[in-house]
Design a protein around this motif. Structure first.
Motif, PDB file in Angstrom:
ATOM      1  N   GLU A 201      44.664  34.107  38.688  1.00  0.00           N
ATOM      2  CA  GLU A 201      43.986  35.407  38.650  1.00  0.00           C
ATOM      3  C   GLU A 201      42.696  35.384  39.473  1.00  0.00           C
ATOM      4  OE1 GLU A 201      43.303  36.441  34.531  1.00  0.00           O
ATOM      5  OE2 GLU A 201      45.437  36.166  34.039  1.00  0.00           O
ATOM      6  N   ARG A 202      41.943  34.292  39.276  1.00  0.00           N
ATOM      7  CA  ARG A 202      40.658  34.182  39.973  1.00  0.00           C
ATOM      8  C   ARG A 202      40.852  34.070  41.484  1.00  0.00           C
ATOM      9  NH1 ARG A 202      36.247  36.454  39.256  1.00  0.00           N
ATOM     10  NH2 ARG A 202      34.453  35.410  40.165  1.00  0.00           N
ATOM     11  N   ALA A 203      41.863  33.270  41.865  1.00  0.00           N
ATOM     12  CA  ALA A 203      42.139  33.083  43.303  1.00  0.00           C
ATOM     13  C   ALA A 203      42.478  34.416  43.949  1.00  0.00           C
ATOM     14  CB  ALA A 203      43.271  32.077  43.480  1.00  0.00           C
ATOM     15  N   LYS A 204      43.237  35.243  43.215  1.00  0.00           N
ATOM     16  CA  LYS A 204      43.606  36.570  43.742  1.00  0.00           C
ATOM     17  C   LYS A 204      42.373  37.468  43.834  1.00  0.00           C
ATOM     18  CE  LYS A 204      48.386  37.185  42.570  1.00  0.00           C
ATOM     19  NZ  LYS A 204      49.036  37.173  41.286  1.00  0.00           N
ATOM     20  N   GLU A 205      41.617  37.499  42.731  1.00  0.00           N
ATOM     21  CA  GLU A 205      40.417  38.344  42.684  1.00  0.00           C
ATOM     22  C   GLU A 205      39.472  38.052  43.841  1.00  0.00           C
ATOM     23  OE1 GLU A 205      39.994  38.458  37.910  1.00  0.00           O
ATOM     24  OE2 GLU A 205      38.181  37.877  38.990  1.00  0.00           O
ATOM     25  N   LYS A 206      39.268  36.743  44.076  1.00  0.00           N
ATOM     26  CA  LYS A 206      38.288  36.344  45.091  1.00  0.00           C
ATOM     27  C   LYS A 206      38.927  36.173  46.464  1.00  0.00           C
ATOM     28  CE  LYS A 206      34.583  35.875  44.565  1.00  0.00           C
ATOM     29  NZ  LYS A 206      33.496  36.903  44.529  1.00  0.00           N
ATOM     30  N   GLY A 207      40.249  36.304  46.520  1.00  0.00           N
ATOM     31  CA  GLY A 207      40.935  36.179  47.805  1.00  0.00           C
ATOM     32  C   GLY A 207      40.802  34.792  48.419  1.00  0.00           C
TER      33      GLY A 207
END
Lengths: 205, 219
Positions: B130-136
């Motif tokens: 989730e975090r990787a997606k949020e922060k790209g």
């Protein structure tokens, strides 16, 4: 207005302790003043806050926050590791965002109270971020009724000062230094309980 | 005296303005879970000059990635980091910037979350995705499942950088720079200077720095 005045005095007291900051006051003030003119009147977030039922409570909390010394540079507080007197110093590095640090704070508070009549001094060095001092650290001290001395260190270049505290320390918190003029001990982890801290202290007394 | 009066007047405005903002922030932060740290670990592990051990870990997208997949790169920026630590979070944007600047030069970031999610649920594999997606995140963000890799490296906190050269020899260990809280206030770019040294065929100086961080969570 009284509340505001009290806040002013508190702010001033804090600023006295950071001499460097004081010299910037007129300049900063110009900035603050202009931002007030531009932004404050129409600030939507402040309007929201005022509609809250507990705004009075928040107001009271804010105006009676404790004041603590704030050190911009480690060198300004390095002397707390160098006292050569009859007192034994317990110096703990912590932050409100660090759960194990917060968990062990009661042990330090216990020692502070239990040894109030002996030459023992607890100093809690907060590493909370500069921007969180008023919003997190001071309310935390108040809410938890901390009686030990708390000081704030906001020197962000930790690589320049971590070794001055102890070369064994790599930067993770909590850590504690116990020392007097005869000996010194570095404790690089959280205390499991009150007795663990007290038994170390007793070897110094 | 004039100066003092001026300052006082200004502080009144400052106080008036700051009051509400502060209250709002205090309120917001009240329901935010506090970060967790466990005990400090000893600094056993890799030193500058050691060969970094290979590993094979699951990336946030489910693929498996090994350090040996990075053979042929001029270097690899192995970065122990996580979702929850305030210090790690403050470096997320800088990690993105570093990767976009240096991956094309041959020095990609290879991030690893070393925390035990049973101790810190915010650092679970799912939350990493989730975090990787949020922060790209454009770089790999691996899960040290079973916590076998971080002790071999001697990582003690997040964030913690190990800069490897083309032969996966450790050339620099420590902090990204000297100002976690304010990217614009950075004076010493330790990691970028170390990469520049490798580019110039010299040894990074310093090759070891310290920083405040969250200790790695273990049971």
């Amino acid at each position: 207005m009284m509340n505001k005045l009290m806040l002013i005095f508190e702010l001033q007291k804090t600023q006295k302790k950071t001499k460097a900051l004081l010299s910037f006051v007129p300049f900063l003030c110009l900035l603050w003043f202009s931002s007030f003119l531009i932004g404050c009147g129409g600030n939507t977030s402040s309007a929201k806050v005022e509609t809250l039922d507990n705004v009075e409570t928040l107001e009271t909390t804010k105006t009676s926050l404790p004041t603590i010394p704030i050190y911009e540079s480690f060198d300004e507080m390095a002397h707390i590791f160098q006292y050569q007197n009859d007192t034994t110093y317990i110096i703990n590095f912590w932050a409100t965002w660090c759960k194990p640090c917060v968990e062990e704070l009661p042990y330090f508070e216990d020692i502070h109270k239990k040894y109030a009549n002996q030459p023992v001094k607890v100093i809690l060095v907060s590493l909370d971020f500069k921007t969180h001092i008023e919003t997190k650290l001071l309310p935390f001290i108040k809410e938890n009724k901390l009686e030990s001395e708390v000081i704030s260190l906001v020197d962000s270049d930790a690589n320049s000062w971590i070794d001055k505290v102890d070369t064994n320390w790599d930067g993770a918190i909590p850590i504690t230094i116990v020392y007097n003029k005869n000996k010194r001990k570095y404790i690089g982890e959280q205390f499991a309980n009150h007795d663990e801290l007290e038994s170390i202290l007793k070897t110094f007394l | 005296m004039k100066n003092l009066l001026f300052a006082l007047t200004c502080i009144v405005f400052f106080a008036a303005c700051k009051d509400n903002a502060t209250n709002a922030t205090a309120e917001k932060s009240a329901d935010k879970p506090k970060a967790e740290l466990v005990s400090n670990k000893s600094t056993d592990g890799l030193n500058v000059g050691d060969k970094a051990p290979d590993f094979n870990l699951k990336n946030h997208d489910g693929t498996m990635i090994s350090l040996s997949d990075y053979a042929g790169k001029k270097g690899t920026i192995v970065t122990f980091t996580c979702n929850h630590c305030p210090y790690a979070v403050m470096y997320e944007d800088r990690l993105n910037d570093l990767h976009s600047k240096y991956a094309s030069m041959g020095y990609p970031i290879l991030a690893i979350n070393p925390n035990d999610p049973e101790v810190k649920p915010a650092d679970s594999f799912e939350k990493m995705g989730e975090r990787a997606k949020e922060k790209g995140f454009e770089f790999a963000y691996l899960f040290d499942d079973g916590q076998k890799v971080y002790p071999q490296y001697g990582a003690t906190k997040t964030p913690h950088i190990f800069l490897l050269d083309n032969e996966h020899t450790v050339r620099y260990i420590g902090a990204i720079d000297d100002n976690p809280q304010d990217a614009s206030g950075v004076k010493k770019k330790f990691l970028e200077d170390a990469i520049a040294a490798l580019e110039a065929g010299t040894d990074p100086d310093p090759n070891y720095t310290k920083a405040i961080g969250c200790s790695i969570k273990t049971k």
